[in-house]
Design an enzyme around this catalytic site. Sequence first.
Site, PDB file in Angstrom:
ATOM      1  N   CYS D  86      -2.854   5.934   3.716  1.00  0.00           N
ATOM      2  CA  CYS D  86      -2.414   4.837   2.851  1.00  0.00           C
ATOM      3  C   CYS D  86      -1.684   5.387   1.622  1.00  0.00           C
ATOM      4  O   CYS D  86      -0.597   5.930   1.758  1.00  0.00           O
ATOM      5  CB  CYS D  86      -3.599   3.947   2.489  1.00  0.00           C
ATOM      6  SG  CYS D  86      -3.106   2.336   1.849  1.00  0.00           S
ATOM      7  N   HIS D 203      -6.542   2.607   7.685  1.00  0.00           N
ATOM      8  CA  HIS D 203      -7.677   3.319   7.100  1.00  0.00           C
ATOM      9  C   HIS D 203      -8.720   3.715   8.155  1.00  0.00           C
ATOM     10  O   HIS D 203      -9.708   3.002   8.342  1.00  0.00           O
ATOM     11  CB  HIS D 203      -8.355   2.431   6.061  1.00  0.00           C
ATOM     12  CG  HIS D 203      -7.596   2.311   4.789  1.00  0.00           C
ATOM     13  ND1 HIS D 203      -7.627   3.290   3.810  1.00  0.00           N
ATOM     14  CD2 HIS D 203      -6.783   1.338   4.324  1.00  0.00           C
ATOM     15  CE1 HIS D 203      -6.866   2.912   2.789  1.00  0.00           C
ATOM     16  NE2 HIS D 203      -6.334   1.738   3.078  1.00  0.00           N
ATOM     17  N   GLU D 205     -10.989   5.826   7.839  1.00  0.00           N
ATOM     18  CA  GLU D 205     -12.294   6.061   7.206  1.00  0.00           C
ATOM     19  C   GLU D 205     -13.086   4.773   7.024  1.00  0.00           C
ATOM     20  O   GLU D 205     -14.262   4.803   6.679  1.00  0.00           O
ATOM     21  CB  GLU D 205     -12.105   6.793   5.867  1.00  0.00           C
ATOM     22  CG  GLU D 205     -11.707   5.937   4.666  1.00  0.00           C
ATOM     23  CD  GLU D 205     -10.237   5.532   4.628  1.00  0.00           C
ATOM     24  OE1 GLU D 205      -9.548   5.676   5.652  1.00  0.00           O
ATOM     25  OE2 GLU D 205      -9.788   5.044   3.567  1.00  0.00           O
TER      26      GLU D 205
END
Lengths: 85, 85, 770, 230
Positions: D86, D203, D205
């Site tokens: 990002c 994302h 994560e």
Amino acid sequence: MTPYRVSVHIVPRKGLLDPQGKAVTDALHTLGFAAVGDVHVGRHLVIETGAADATAAERSVRDMCARLLANPVTEDFEIAAVVAA
Amino acid sequence: MTPYRVSVHIVPRKGLLDPQGKAVTDALHTLGFAAVGDVHVGRHLVIETGAADATAAERSVRDMCARLLANPVTEDFEIAAVVAA
Amino acid sequence: MTTAVPRPGDPVITPALVAEHGLTTDEYDRLVRMLDRTPTFTELGIISALWSEHCSYKHSRPVLRTLPTSAPWVLQGPGENAGVISIGDGLAVAFKIESHNHPSAVEPYQGAATGVGGILRDVFTMGARPIAMLNSLRFGSLETPRVRYLVAGVVKGIGDYGNCVGIPTVAGDVMFDAAYEGNPLVNAMCVGVLREDELIRAKAEGVGNPVIAVGARTGRDGIHGASFASEDLSEENEAKRPRVQVGDPFTEKLLLEASLELIRSGHIVAIQDMGAAGLTSSSAEMAERGDVGVTIDTLKVPVREAGMTPYEILLSESQERMLVVAKRGHDAQVKAILTKWDLTAEVIGEVIAEPVYRVTEGDRVVAEFPGTRLVTDCPQYHPEATESAAAVARRARDVHAIAPLAAEADPAWTLERLLQAPTIASKQWIHRQYDSTVRTNTVIGPGAADAAVLRIRGTKRALAVKTDCNGRYVFLDPRVGGRIAVAEAARNVACTGATPRAITNCLNFGNPKKPEVFFQFREAVYGMGDACRALETPVTGGNVSLYNENPQGAVYPTPTIGMVGVLEDAAHATRLTFSEPGDAIVLLGENTDELGGSEYLAWVHGVVAGAPPACDLGGEKRLIDALLAAIRGGHVRSAHDCSEGGIAVALAECCMADRDRPTGARVDLAPWRALPERAVLFGEAQGRVLLSTADAPAVLALARSHGVPARVIGEVLTAEHGLRIAGLGRELNVSVSRIAEAYHEALPRAMARAVAESVTRDPALAGGTA
Amino acid sequence: MKVGVISFPGSNCDEDALLAVVEHLDEDAVLLWHKDHDLQGADIVILPGGFSYGDYLRAGAIARFSPIMQEVVAHAKRGGPVVGICNGFQIACEAGLLPGALLRNASLQFRSMPVTLRVENTETIFTRAAEPGAHLIMPIAHGDGRYTADEDVLDRLEGDGRIVFRYVDALGAASAAANPNGSMRNIAGVANETGTVVGLMPHPERALEPLLGSTDGLVLFRSLLAGVHA
Ligand SMILES: Nc1ncnc2c1ncn2[C@@H]1O[C@H](COP(=O)(O)OP(=O)(O)O)[C@@H](O)[C@H]1O
Ligand SMILES: [Mg+2]
């Protein structure tokens, strides 16, 4: 060192999709500004800087644009004005 | 109707916090441009519009700024140039 | 005797100047008695801010005192920057809601953004790390361009600020009604987590301790915002625009990290946000809580502009600033922490033994008040409260007599129409602009359940959070409406599997000097208190926003409730949508013939009348207990309460709120065929929850043992079967894709017109935060 | 193996990235301060999401001049693995570690929602454990994700297999409807010439646990280990 005010335009490179310009055009048409054609939206920076003379002020701001203020992949810049402040 | 290209600067109103201008100033200092004072970041719009003459083109763009393009609460605008396109 | 003398150039104190500062003659006389002399201009400014409704609660305090505020799990009730409850394992949750209505009416983007910034600071100054944001919004009719402009700006402002700071925005509620025209409500709530032993309060103490200004520099923005929040919005006020403040979420993020580091460092004794009335209220409130004197030198305050007067410095509402009381001799360490985060910290004063509030400009004393109770020594009012005859008549109206439209012969038409009502339609257009997943705690984000669910790291637990309030009900019957606001918020939280634990509230009302408005205020607060006692959800704090009026009068009285609940096991988190064809659909609670105050009447017939649905608090408590027992027993696949639009809308949402995974359903409402059909389908009887289950007998048995009415009313099917509701008059039979389209496209379609306008003025167009 | 996650002022996914490594890979990870000049022996660098320097001027434009970025660039030049997520992707582009730029979403609005990615190249440090063509679901949350580069640069990337992820719909088509930001050719992530620097807008994560709705990010993080332990 004289204080200068240098004005810069940073504009999206021609040919790239310009959703901001298009949104503004559409909004102006909606408001009844029928004669409006294309609109381009860029940034306008005013930089106060000290320099020996106007040429030096401009050179220094060009350097700032190349290094930070404009993205070389997507933007062009032009110095719009250099005035002693 | 003649086609005109009107260039407008829209800048954050004086006295209001300008976090973007401050961030750019700090970044320029970090990059070694020690002589830089304040930086103001605003918008630069180029509007293509048809009008009877340059005065009418300018009047129309002023109207666009007041009604739509500039935020009356936080921004000021100025017409930078009116050129026949 | 006090010593302050006017500064050269200060305006002379005249009755006109006093009036301009919003003080009544009585209030001014009280000030003169307090000082035993004429106040200086600076003193007048200070008192004008501190005695504004926003800071002093001068009209509302006696009523607020009736609210229940304690429970074994409450660690901090009202009176601090935020309330705090224990959630077990040595962990606690701090939360608070606040309004930014008037700033948002004038400048929606910055108004909403700075509202988010302010409430974030209230929570992290308690030592809590913010983990979630919520927002409760009320706007006029979406048909007007100004409203669409406000919606677009407010939503972007909330999103840009929270997204940049990196706190997920996970839930909220939005309603549209002409009553809010010209005076939108923008309430923002923040929830944070802390270790119980890290809780810090904003109480100045320790003579000789330095008072330190931290964070952004002070500029001329927002001077007198607190008094501004305490006035009607008029055209004259529109002209007071320079009061808008500009938010800087980037600095807020740094301030958040620096403040938490500071609190954990042990170098400070107290910290408070410089919010409304800036330095003045933060310093006066901290001194008052600690019952100590304080002295401040305005020349030491870091400023953004040259030539600022003490008056301006004291009243500025520049954002992203904090006031800290450090331990004596620890100021260097405090500065070091702030410097690490590229922020300033300057000692501007100290805690003193002498019981005075003193402001100097260098050596000159520009303001000095005796005592330490500057805020609570303000006058208290007990305004008259009477219900207007119009309100009584409105409630008494027989709404069943309103003739149905011809098109209503097919209830599917009515359902589709209701699903497009902006108040009911999907709010995804709004919340997809909010980062809802940052910080990786979001178990259920916006739109997927009746409340949002966030796991608590390091434990099995989770929190459920939701805001709610149907102002139309409060308008029609403030006592009942106040109860329902709490009950619905509790029900929403319980539908996700959480035990409702405590509330914060934001009381958005009109001008309290109008007897009918104060009646609404008092009764709504009483109703809220009734419900909080019955549901064991004490009030831990909140915010009062009065003078919400437009030229037509007061907005709907809107006591927004921010509810926090706890799930013992995050794995129980329950969504609102059906998922397994073959599951039984169970209705907990009873359908009734109530129609008053419904979205159906407002949206389809343009009528706001009748009595709002009855609220049986004992029944609500039993319903919540039964529902939670069923969820914890593992019997519940989905749960959704019936609210605006009634059972028909709730069933439709269960089928298609998750547009990517639609289901169908077949439902039979024959047990209620004796009641008016449209009341059963679209009436908003309280205390009802729809759930889907693979083990209906277990759910029914649990309901029975809790004394809650429960019935299997249908079955979940695949989406091709559509939604069918039989047993009343004509069968309601609609395709799921059709109602999904109505529900999901209504807001995007309405807002498409506004996007161009809002982006055009988007300050971020020049770069800036995305 | 040790992972260094850079904390720029305004980073807000730095802790999420750190936890991804510590909790889900069970490897060592440290936060690296932007003002430092030391990678503390990190084998892999993650440039995390957030709003470094408020994203003022342009996303990532100011962060690229942080002191630590000199070390990150040197590390990348040595062939050291760098992943930009990002805002980290935006920074990597600004710093010249990856080609192209990320512009304001075509909708002009921030977009927070789950997307489906197709893995286009499994020969990078961040995809080598994935199946070619695998579909991964994970959230996006950005306002400036419209990947843009000159057509000839895109052709070259395409030819060299340096387009690592594309946005696709449920049927696997890289359609306009599946593209959340108007990126050119539906690009969601790209790599450098050697596949050692990878940037992506989504994302991963945030997609590591069933409780949070998707575990599709795991395979990407596991890819980081594949080379080290192989
Ligand atoms: N402004 C908002 N921001 C974020 N989420 C919102 C907002 N408004 C509504 N939502 C979400 O949409 C869903 C429906 O909300 P609402 O209509 O208030 O439900 P209910 O009627 O059950 O209270 C909830 O998940 C809620 O959190
Ligand atoms: Mg609701």
